[in-house]
Design a protein around this motif. Structure first.
Motif, PDB file in Angstrom:
ATOM      1  N   ASN A   1      10.072  53.950  42.377  1.00  0.00           N
ATOM      2  CA  ASN A   1       9.727  55.307  41.958  1.00  0.00           C
ATOM      3  C   ASN A   1      10.150  55.633  40.531  1.00  0.00           C
ATOM      4  OD1 ASN A   1       8.644  55.923  44.511  1.00  0.00           O
ATOM      5  ND2 ASN A   1      10.666  56.397  45.320  1.00  0.00           N
ATOM      6  N   LEU A   2      10.725  54.669  39.823  1.00  0.00           N
ATOM      7  CA  LEU A   2      11.221  54.958  38.482  1.00  0.00           C
ATOM      8  C   LEU A   2      10.086  55.392  37.545  1.00  0.00           C
ATOM      9  CD1 LEU A   2      13.877  52.237  37.535  1.00  0.00           C
ATOM     10  CD2 LEU A   2      14.244  54.660  37.959  1.00  0.00           C
ATOM     11  N   THR A   3      10.356  56.440  36.787  1.00  0.00           N
ATOM     12  CA  THR A   3       9.436  56.849  35.733  1.00  0.00           C
ATOM     13  C   THR A   3      10.101  56.787  34.357  1.00  0.00           C
ATOM     14  OG1 THR A   3      10.056  59.179  35.980  1.00  0.00           O
ATOM     15  CG2 THR A   3       8.194  58.388  37.298  1.00  0.00           C
ATOM     16  N   PHE A   4      11.424  56.583  34.338  1.00  0.00           N
ATOM     17  CA  PHE A   4      12.174  56.559  33.080  1.00  0.00           C
ATOM     18  C   PHE A   4      13.245  55.490  33.198  1.00  0.00           C
ATOM     19  CE2 PHE A   4      15.566  57.730  30.219  1.00  0.00           C
ATOM     20  CZ  PHE A   4      14.950  58.297  29.114  1.00  0.00           C
ATOM     21  N   LEU A   5      13.209  54.486  32.318  1.00  0.00           N
ATOM     22  CA  LEU A   5      14.196  53.405  32.332  1.00  0.00           C
ATOM     23  C   LEU A   5      14.689  53.175  30.916  1.00  0.00           C
ATOM     24  CD1 LEU A   5      15.745  51.188  33.810  1.00  0.00           C
ATOM     25  CD2 LEU A   5      13.787  49.675  33.481  1.00  0.00           C
ATOM     26  N   ASP A   6      15.965  53.431  30.701  1.00  0.00           N
ATOM     27  CA  ASP A   6      16.570  53.297  29.379  1.00  0.00           C
ATOM     28  C   ASP A   6      17.789  52.393  29.488  1.00  0.00           C
ATOM     29  OD1 ASP A   6      17.561  53.522  26.839  1.00  0.00           O
ATOM     30  OD2 ASP A   6      17.590  55.717  26.797  1.00  0.00           O
ATOM     31  N   LEU A   7      17.661  51.163  28.964  1.00  0.00           N
ATOM     32  CA  LEU A   7      18.744  50.176  29.007  1.00  0.00           C
ATOM     33  C   LEU A   7      19.228  49.796  27.606  1.00  0.00           C
ATOM     34  CD1 LEU A   7      17.286  47.780  31.745  1.00  0.00           C
ATOM     35  CD2 LEU A   7      18.901  49.651  32.065  1.00  0.00           C
ATOM     36  N   ARG A   8      18.867  50.533  26.603  1.00  0.00           N
ATOM     37  CA  ARG A   8      19.186  50.174  25.216  1.00  0.00           C
ATOM     38  C   ARG A   8      20.688  50.247  24.947  1.00  0.00           C
ATOM     39  NH1 ARG A   8      19.019  55.368  22.235  1.00  0.00           N
ATOM     40  NH2 ARG A   8      18.779  56.961  23.845  1.00  0.00           N
ATOM     41  N   PHE A   9      21.084  49.586  23.879  1.00  0.00           N
ATOM     42  CA  PHE A   9      22.474  49.564  23.423  1.00  0.00           C
ATOM     43  C   PHE A   9      23.432  49.086  24.526  1.00  0.00           C
ATOM     44  CE2 PHE A   9      20.595  52.350  20.250  1.00  0.00           C
ATOM     45  CZ  PHE A   9      21.162  51.855  19.082  1.00  0.00           C
ATOM     46  N   ASN A  10      23.100  47.923  25.083  1.00  0.00           N
ATOM     47  CA  ASN A  10      23.996  47.223  25.996  1.00  0.00           C
ATOM     48  C   ASN A  10      24.039  45.759  25.545  1.00  0.00           C
ATOM     49  OD1 ASN A  10      25.084  48.948  28.353  1.00  0.00           O
ATOM     50  ND2 ASN A  10      22.937  49.615  28.198  1.00  0.00           N
ATOM     51  N   SER A  11      24.461  44.886  26.415  1.00  0.00           N
ATOM     52  CA  SER A  11      24.552  43.466  26.063  1.00  0.00           C
ATOM     53  C   SER A  11      23.763  42.596  27.026  1.00  0.00           C
ATOM     54  CB  SER A  11      26.029  43.028  26.039  1.00  0.00           C
ATOM     55  OG  SER A  11      26.744  43.746  25.057  1.00  0.00           O
ATOM     56  N   PHE A  12      22.639  43.102  27.521  1.00  0.00           N
ATOM     57  CA  PHE A  12      21.783  42.288  28.372  1.00  0.00           C
ATOM     58  C   PHE A  12      21.181  41.160  27.541  1.00  0.00           C
ATOM     59  CE2 PHE A  12      21.409  46.462  30.624  1.00  0.00           C
ATOM     60  CZ  PHE A  12      22.065  46.067  31.778  1.00  0.00           C
TER      61      PHE A  12
ATOM     62  N   ASN B   1      17.944  47.140  21.240  1.00  0.00           N
ATOM     63  CA  ASN B   1      19.367  46.955  20.948  1.00  0.00           C
ATOM     64  C   ASN B   1      20.120  46.285  22.093  1.00  0.00           C
ATOM     65  OD1 ASN B   1      18.470  49.568  19.281  1.00  0.00           O
ATOM     66  ND2 ASN B   1      20.161  48.570  18.176  1.00  0.00           N
ATOM     67  N   ASN B   2      19.594  45.121  22.504  1.00  0.00           N
ATOM     68  CA  ASN B   2      20.270  44.224  23.428  1.00  0.00           C
ATOM     69  C   ASN B   2      20.239  42.824  22.828  1.00  0.00           C
ATOM     70  OD1 ASN B   2      21.110  45.452  26.234  1.00  0.00           O
ATOM     71  ND2 ASN B   2      19.192  46.499  25.681  1.00  0.00           N
ATOM     72  N   ASP B   3      20.400  41.819  23.647  1.00  0.00           N
ATOM     73  CA  ASP B   3      20.340  40.425  23.182  1.00  0.00           C
ATOM     74  C   ASP B   3      19.217  39.664  23.872  1.00  0.00           C
ATOM     75  OD1 ASP B   3      22.519  40.570  21.391  1.00  0.00           O
ATOM     76  OD2 ASP B   3      23.933  40.393  23.045  1.00  0.00           O
ATOM     77  N   PHE B   4      18.112  40.327  24.161  1.00  0.00           N
ATOM     78  CA  PHE B   4      16.983  39.671  24.810  1.00  0.00           C
ATOM     79  C   PHE B   4      16.369  38.636  23.872  1.00  0.00           C
ATOM     80  CE2 PHE B   4      16.716  43.801  27.222  1.00  0.00           C
ATOM     81  CZ  PHE B   4      17.156  43.272  28.417  1.00  0.00           C
ATOM     82  N   THR B   5      15.937  37.532  24.458  1.00  0.00           N
ATOM     83  CA  THR B   5      15.345  36.435  23.696  1.00  0.00           C
ATOM     84  C   THR B   5      14.013  36.030  24.320  1.00  0.00           C
ATOM     85  OG1 THR B   5      16.581  34.834  25.022  1.00  0.00           O
ATOM     86  CG2 THR B   5      17.610  35.568  22.973  1.00  0.00           C
ATOM     87  N   GLU B   6      13.456  34.938  23.820  1.00  0.00           N
ATOM     88  CA  GLU B   6      12.202  34.348  24.290  1.00  0.00           C
ATOM     89  C   GLU B   6      11.019  35.268  23.984  1.00  0.00           C
ATOM     90  OE1 GLU B   6      12.348  32.590  28.156  1.00  0.00           O
ATOM     91  OE2 GLU B   6      14.502  32.212  28.025  1.00  0.00           O
ATOM     92  N   GLN B   7       9.863  34.889  24.465  1.00  0.00           N
ATOM     93  CA  GLN B   7       8.649  35.632  24.137  1.00  0.00           C
ATOM     94  C   GLN B   7       8.513  36.873  25.006  1.00  0.00           C
ATOM     95  OE1 GLN B   7       5.051  33.351  23.940  1.00  0.00           O
ATOM     96  NE2 GLN B   7       5.984  31.661  22.843  1.00  0.00           N
TER      97      GLN B   7
END
Length: 533
Positions: free
Chosen positions: A293-304, A324-330
C-alpha cells in the motif's frame, strides 16, 4: 552258536504248540489266552498270572504274528526297580536240534511279563523356560489434578496495544540532550498515547475504535542510550513493526540504525515511509517490497548499498527517493514500470546507460534526477516521450553523444540539465523552442554550435553553454582541449535514432509563448538536502 540253537529250538517248539492249539475247540478268547501264554514262555493252561504291579498301568500287548518272524527275540526287558522277576534261564547249548516232545514235566519258571510297547524316540529336551518376569513396578500415584487455569487475559484496546509498544521503545532512548534534544519523551506519560508528542490517532476501520495511526519524528534527532561511554543503537524493530494500525511513519533526521524490520509488510494500512537521513545500512531493504500500500518511500541519506531490486519499480508509489546512498550497478530496466511522479537516483554510484524503458513512464513521470552518478553511454531517444515531465537532470556523469532531437517533444519541460558530461555536436534549435523551458544547462561539455533560437536564450540567461567548444562565444574550452576530445572516434549505437522526433511540433507556425522568467520550485531538488523542504 548257542544263540542260533536257542532260536531254532524256540521256532520248533512254537510250531508244535500251535498245532496242538488248533486241535482244541476253544473260543476265540481262549485261543488268545493260550497264545499269550505260549508266547510268554509256556506254562499251564490256567489263567495267566496277574501282571506285576509295575505293569498294571500298561495296556495288554497285541497278539504276536503267527508264525513269528524269523528274527531274534527281543532282549529281555530290564527288571523293574521294585521287585525284578528272575530272568529266564537260557536253554542249554546243544549241537542237535531240540526233540519234538515238550520239555520234562518240571514246571518252568514263571514267564516274564510281555515287553512294554516300544517307546517313542527320545525328544530333545525342551528349552529352558524363561525366568519368571519380574513383578511390575508399583504404579505411580495418580497425578494431582491440574491447577485451575488462569482467567483469560483481558482483551486490550488498540490504544492499549500501542501504549505498551511506546513504553518499551521509550526505555531505549537516551535521556541526555543528545538522546532526546527536544525532550519529547517527557510528554509520554499517562495512558493516552494520543496526547504524546510525535503521535497521531484516528479511528481504525475494522475495529471501529481509536488507534495510533501515525508517527512523526521528523527532525527530532532521537538517539539510543549511553552505555560504557558509547551510544547504543536505536533500532526500528520492535517499534515500527509492532504498531499494528500504523498509516505513516515519518522519521527523517534521527539516529535509527540497523535495517527495516521484516514485519513492516504486515501493516495493513501503511502508506508512507520516510526514513531519510538516518544511519540505516545493508543491502536494499527488500522488506519494503511487501508493503503493497505504500505511496511514499523515502530512503535517502542513509548507507544502503548494492543494487536496487527491480520490484521496487512495481510499488504503487507516487514518490521514490533513493538519493544519497551507496547504490551501485545499473538502474534496472523495470524503471519505466514505476508509476512514481518523482524519482531521485542522485548522489549514488549507478553505472551503465539510462534504460530505454524510461519512455514507458510518459504519463506519470514529472521529475527525475540522475545527477552525480557514474552513468555512461548515449541518451535514449525514448526520453523525448516524457511529455508530462518538468524536470530532467543527468548532470555530472559520463554520458556522451548529441542531444536527441526527440527532446523537442518535451512540451512541459521547465528545467533540463545536461552539464558536466561529454555531450557534443549541435544544440538542436527545436529544444531551445520548448515553450515552458526556463533553465537549459549545457555547461562543461563539448558542444560546437548553437543556432539563433538558442542564442536568444543565452542572452536571457536561460541557456548556459560555458566551457564548451563554441569558438565564437566566450568562456569556452581551449582549442587544444577540444582538438584532443575530437581526436577520438565517438558515436552512439544507433545514430539515426538521435534524429527521430516522435511528436509533431508546431512551434514555428504558432505564436511562441513567452518563456517564464523563473521555473517553479521543483520538489525533487529539495530532496538533495538532508531535511525535508
Amino acid at each position: 552258536m548257542g544263540t542260533n540253537n536257542s532260536f531254532f529250538a524256540s521256532v520248533l517248539l512254537s510250531l508244535l504248540l500251535l498245532h496242538l492249539c488248533l486241535q482244541h475247540d476253544v473260543v476265540e478268547g481262549a485261543e488268545r489266552e493260550a497264545l499269550e501264554i505260549i508266547i510268554g514262555g509256556g506254562g499251564s493252561y490256567s489263567s495267566p498270572p496277574a501282571p506285576s504291579p509295575e505293569y498294571e498301568e500298561c495296556p495288554p500287548p497285541p497278539p504276536p504274528p503267527c508264525p513269528p518272524p524269523p528274527s531274534p527275540p527281543p532282549p529281555p526287558p530290564s527288571p523293574p526297580p521294585p521287585s525284578p522277576p528272575p530272568p529266564p534261564s537260557p536253554p542249554p547249548p546243544s549241537p542237535s536240534p531240540p526233540p519234538p516232545s515238550p520239555p520234562p514235566p518240571s514246571p518252568p519258571p514263571p514267564s516274564p511279563p510281555p515287553p512294554p510297547p516300544p517307546s517313542p524316540p527320545p525328544r530333545s529336551p525342551p528349552p529352558p523356560s524363561p525366568p519368571p518376569p519380574s513383578p511390575p513396578p508399583p504404579s505411580p500415584p495418580p497425578p494431582s489434578p491440574p491447577p485451575p487455569s488462569p482467567p483469560p487475559a483481558p482483551v486490550l484496546t488498540r490504544i492499549e496495544i500501542a501504549l505498551r509498544v511506546i513504553m518499551k521503545f521509550k526505555k531505549l532512548i537516551g535521556k541526555d540532550p543528545q538522546g532526546d534534544p527536544e525532550n519529547i519523551t517527557s510528554t509520554w506519560v499517562g495512558k493516552d498515547p494520543c496526547k504524546f508528542k510525535g503521535f497521531t490517532c484516528a479511528v481504525v476501520p475494522d475495529y471501529k475504535q481509536n488507534a495510533l495511526a501515525g508517527v512523526d519524528f521528523n527532525g527530532k534527532r532521537l538517539a539510543g542510550k549511553m552505555w560504557g561511554g558509547k551510544r547504543k543503537e536505536l533500532p526500528l524493530g520492535g517499534f515500527m513493526d509492532q504498531l499494528p494500525d500504523l498509516v505513516f511513519f515519518h522519521a527523517n533526521s534521527n539516529n535509527f540504525s540497523g535495517s527495516i524490520p521484516k514485519d513492516t509488510s504486515k501493516l495493513r494500512y501503511f502508506y508512507e515511509l520516510d526514513l531519510s537521513n538516518n544511519k540505516l545500512s545493508g543491502d536494499f531493504p527488500y522488506e519494503v517490497l511487501s508493503a503493497k500500500n505504500l505511496t511514499f518511500l523515502d530512503l535517502r541519506f542513509n548507507s544502503f548499498r548494492g543494487s536496487v531490486h527491480p520490484l521496487v519499480f512495481k510499488l504503487d508509489v507516487d514518490v521514490l527517493f533513493l538519493n544519497n546512498n551507496d547504490f551501485t550497478e545499473q538502474i534496472p530496466d523495470a524503471l519505466g514500470a514505476s508509476p512514481a511522479h518523482y524519482l531521485t537516483f542522485a548522489n549514488n554510484k549507478f553505472s551503465g546507460p539510462i534504460p530505454n524503458s524510461i519512455g514507458k513512464a510518459s504519463k506519470t513521470l514529472y521529475e527525475v534526477l540522475f545527477l552525480n552518478n557514474q552513468l555512461s553511454g548515449c541518451l535514449p531517444w525514448e526520453i523525448g516521450k516524457l511529455n508530462q515531465a518538468t524536470l530532467f537532470d543527468v548532470s555530472t556523469n559520463y554520458l556522451t553523444g548529441p542531444i536527441p532531437h526527440s527532446f523537442a517533444c518535451l512540451a512541459k519541460m521547465e528545467i533540463l540539465v545536461l552539464d558536466n558530461n561529454q555531450f557534443y555536436g549541435t544544440v538542436p534549435e527545436l529544444v531551445c523552442k520548448l515553450p515552458n523551458l526556463a533553465n537549459l544547462s549545457l555547461a562543461n561539455n563539448y558542444f560546437t554550435q548553437v543556432g539563433p533560437e538558442c542564442r536568444k536564450l543565452i542572452k536571457k540567461g536561460f541557456l548556459n553553454v560555458k566551457n564548451n567548444c563554441i569558438l565564437d562565444l566566450k568562456d569556452q574550452r581551449s582549442k587544444s582541449e577540444c582538438a584532443w576530445f575530437f581526436s577520438k572516434a565517438r558515436h552512439c549505437p544507433n545514430e539515426r535514432s538521435m534524429l527521430y522526433i516522435p511528436c509533431q511540433t508546431h512551434y514555428s507556425n504558432e505564436k511562441k509563448p513567452e518563456h517564464r522568467g523563473q521555473a517553479s520550485a521543483p520538489l525533487s531538488y529539495g530532496t538533495l538536502k538532508p531535511h525535508n523542504p
